[in-house]
Enzyme design. Structure first.
Site, mmCIF file in Angstrom:
data_model
loop_
_atom_site.group_PDB
_atom_site.id
_atom_site.type_symbol
_atom_site.label_atom_id
_atom_site.label_comp_id
_atom_site.label_asym_id
_atom_site.label_seq_id
_atom_site.Cartn_x
_atom_site.Cartn_y
_atom_site.Cartn_z
ATOM 1 N N HIS A 82 2.635 0.352 6.460
ATOM 2 C CA HIS A 82 2.643 1.227 5.290
ATOM 3 C C HIS A 82 1.358 1.031 4.499
ATOM 4 O O HIS A 82 0.923 -0.093 4.258
ATOM 5 C CB HIS A 82 3.832 0.913 4.378
ATOM 6 C CG HIS A 82 3.814 1.716 3.113
ATOM 7 N ND1 HIS A 82 4.205 3.034 3.069
ATOM 8 C CD2 HIS A 82 3.421 1.397 1.846
ATOM 9 C CE1 HIS A 82 4.065 3.497 1.836
ATOM 10 N NE2 HIS A 82 3.590 2.528 1.071
ATOM 11 N N ASP A 161 15.604 5.845 -5.489
ATOM 12 C CA ASP A 161 14.165 5.732 -5.744
ATOM 13 C C ASP A 161 13.581 7.077 -6.158
ATOM 14 O O ASP A 161 12.749 7.155 -7.068
ATOM 15 C CB ASP A 161 13.444 5.217 -4.496
ATOM 16 C CG ASP A 161 11.943 5.292 -4.663
ATOM 17 O OD1 ASP A 161 11.414 4.596 -5.552
ATOM 18 O OD2 ASP A 161 11.292 6.079 -3.943
ATOM 19 N N ARG A 168 10.219 7.559 -14.089
ATOM 20 C CA ARG A 168 9.091 6.702 -14.459
ATOM 21 C C ARG A 168 7.840 7.528 -14.705
ATOM 22 O O ARG A 168 7.022 7.216 -15.570
ATOM 23 C CB ARG A 168 8.834 5.673 -13.354
ATOM 24 C CG ARG A 168 9.898 4.584 -13.276
ATOM 25 C CD ARG A 168 9.804 3.810 -11.968
ATOM 26 N NE ARG A 168 8.457 3.339 -11.715
ATOM 27 C CZ ARG A 168 7.896 3.286 -10.504
ATOM 28 N NH1 ARG A 168 8.566 3.652 -9.435
ATOM 29 N NH2 ARG A 168 6.670 2.834 -10.361
ATOM 30 N N SER A 183 10.161 0.446 -5.168
ATOM 31 C CA SER A 183 10.101 1.838 -4.737
ATOM 32 C C SER A 183 9.607 1.938 -3.298
ATOM 33 O O SER A 183 10.220 2.599 -2.448
ATOM 34 C CB SER A 183 9.173 2.623 -5.665
ATOM 35 O OG SER A 183 8.967 3.935 -5.190
ATOM 36 N N LYS A 187 12.320 2.392 0.581
ATOM 37 C CA LYS A 187 12.194 3.425 1.615
ATOM 38 C C LYS A 187 11.890 2.807 2.970
ATOM 39 O O LYS A 187 12.387 3.258 4.005
ATOM 40 C CB LYS A 187 11.117 4.433 1.222
ATOM 41 C CG LYS A 187 11.463 5.249 -0.023
ATOM 42 C CD LYS A 187 10.503 6.385 -0.251
ATOM 43 C CE LYS A 187 9.144 5.932 -0.749
ATOM 44 N NZ LYS A 187 9.169 5.485 -2.158
#
Length: 438
Positions: A82, A161, A168, A183, A187
């Site tokens: 990621h 999320d 937010r 967050s 995922k």
């Protein structure tokens, strides 16, 4: 349990238990807790922070708030990569076939782009015929068959999320490290991988502008993964200039293909090798970093990685001939060169400005519902530290609208800073964060 008491507890620096966090998060998802109370809790977290176990509890609750993907039917250790987002970051398109060509399964769910950072799914859809929507069964069967599949997110992964992020965004609580880390990791965990290699960007083109903040975020995410029982490692990497040279969907696919052919930009190739090394190590496919890197370099050199790319593209309905002829990718109607106004060394190439220029050409989305143009973008011809002569090409703009072309040329011109004297080189990778560091 009363919501206001939990807000007060966090406001005063207390740690919320797993049960208390479940009450808050699941109550919010179910519509039982209003926005204004969750906003107050998020602001309390912003100022008071969270303890490591508390962040992990929050992450797992969010991960399990909706659908989760079970990858246990896929043979081998599944390692996900990621990136926190950058410009000209084409690593997934290179890493997926490269790592798979060494025998390590790559089963990855990716997203679409929003704003100045491109999305992997949009890039893949610039390959004629490529399908990014597979059923879970097709996804799993393809990985077991050829070792690699990258698809768009299916179902409702981590809906908590999605709701909390939107809140937010409008309550000035985006920059909270615990909330950013949970967050991202919620995922990732919901998507079912066994381990994670995290590329945390830092610099002018990244969300984290300073190394200290990027290291803090990397440590928080590694800690979450470790406490959740997932092997996790993070690299803090430079985003003070675009990683590659192509900025735009088809242009980035072209660059990924060139990299798999052994002709890619130095920084992009090197980062793919470093991230791939960590993926092989987490998958226990190599005894040490030297062996892992050697396997990857061999796959690039002998064509196995490029062959795996063709196999992957064909399996998902795309035209594998793009691996030999990049002109089969979408082409913009107009191209124009941006020229150096004077001679000198390239001291800065602002990735944020170039990412915005590509977005305004149509390569990116202003909102999640915007349509995009797969052909347009910016193609750099130079890197930081290069010496250029007056009139030399700095970048090539690809556009389908003459008005967009003029605007993009003006924007892109502001991204380059020329000066006398060669600038000091910056590291590509600043830090590696492992479970031992946290």
């Amino acid at each position: 349990m009363r919501t206001v008491e939990l807000i007060q507890k966090k406001r005063d620096g207390g740690r919320l238990s797993r049960e208390e966090l479940e009450f808050l998060i699941l109550g919010y998802v179910q519509g039982e807790i209003p926005d204004y109370q969750m906003a107050a809790w998020a602001m309390a977290v912003f100022f008071q922070g969270m303890e490591p176990e508390e962040i992990t509890d929050l992450t797992l609750i969010m991960a399990n708030s909706g659908d989760t993907l079970d990858l246990s039917a896929i043979r081998g250790v599944k390692v996900d990569k990621h990136s926190t987002g950058g410009v000209a970051d084409t690593t997934t398109l290179v890493l997926a076939p490269l790592v798979a060509s060494t025998g390590v399964p790559v089963a990855k769910m990716s997203g679409r782009g929003l704003g100045h950072t491109g999305g992997t799914i949009d890039k893949l859809e610039s390959i004629p015929g490529f399908r990014t929507a597979l059923t879970p069964e097709e996804f799993i069967n393809q990985v077991n068959s050829i070792g690699v599949s990258v698809v768009g997110q299916t179902g409702e992964l981590a809906p908590a999320d999605k709701l909390l992020y939107a809140l937010r965004d409008v309550t000035a609580t985006v920059e909270s490290i615990p909330l950013i880390a949970s967050s991202i990791m919620s995922k990732k965990i919901a998507a079912g991988a066994d381990g994670f290699v995290l590329d945390v960007k830092v610099g002018s083109g990244a969300f984290m502008k300073c190394e200290e903040d990027a290291v803090e975020l990397a440590k928080a995410m590694v800690q979450i993964g470790t406490l959740a029982g997932k092997a996790t490692v993070a690299l803090v990497t430079d985003m003070n200039q675009p990683l590659g040279r192509g900025i735009g969907n088809a242009l980035e696919v072209k660059e990924a293909i060139l990299t798999l052919q052994g002709q890619g930009p130095e920084n992009l190739t090197e980062l793919c090798l470093q991230l791939g090394t960590e993926m092989l190590l987490l998958a226990k496919a190599a005894g040490d970093a030297r062996e892992a890197r050697s396997k990857l370099e061999r796959s690039l050199k002998n064509g196995l990685a490029l062959a795996k790319f063709k196999e992957w593209v064909a399996a998902q309905g795309g035209d594998p001939r793009v691996a030999e002829d990049v002109n089969l990718l979408p082409q913009a109607r107009f191209q124009e060169n941006l020229l150096a106004p004077r001679s000198g060394y390239i001291h800065a190439i602002d990735p944020l400005i170039l990412g915005a220029a590509a977005m305004h050409l149509g390569a990116g989305r202003e909102t999640k519902d915007s349509s995009i143009d797969l052909a347009v973008g910016v193609e750099l011809q130079v890197s930081e530290g290069d010496f250029v002569q007056e009139g030399q090409i700095l970048a090539r703009i690809h556009a389908n609208d003459p008005k967009h072309m003029e605007a993009a040329l003006g924007e892109a011109r502001e991204a380059f800073r020329l000066d006398q004297g060669k600038p000091p080189a910056r590291p590509l990778v600043y830090r590696k964060i492992t479970a031992e560091d946290v």
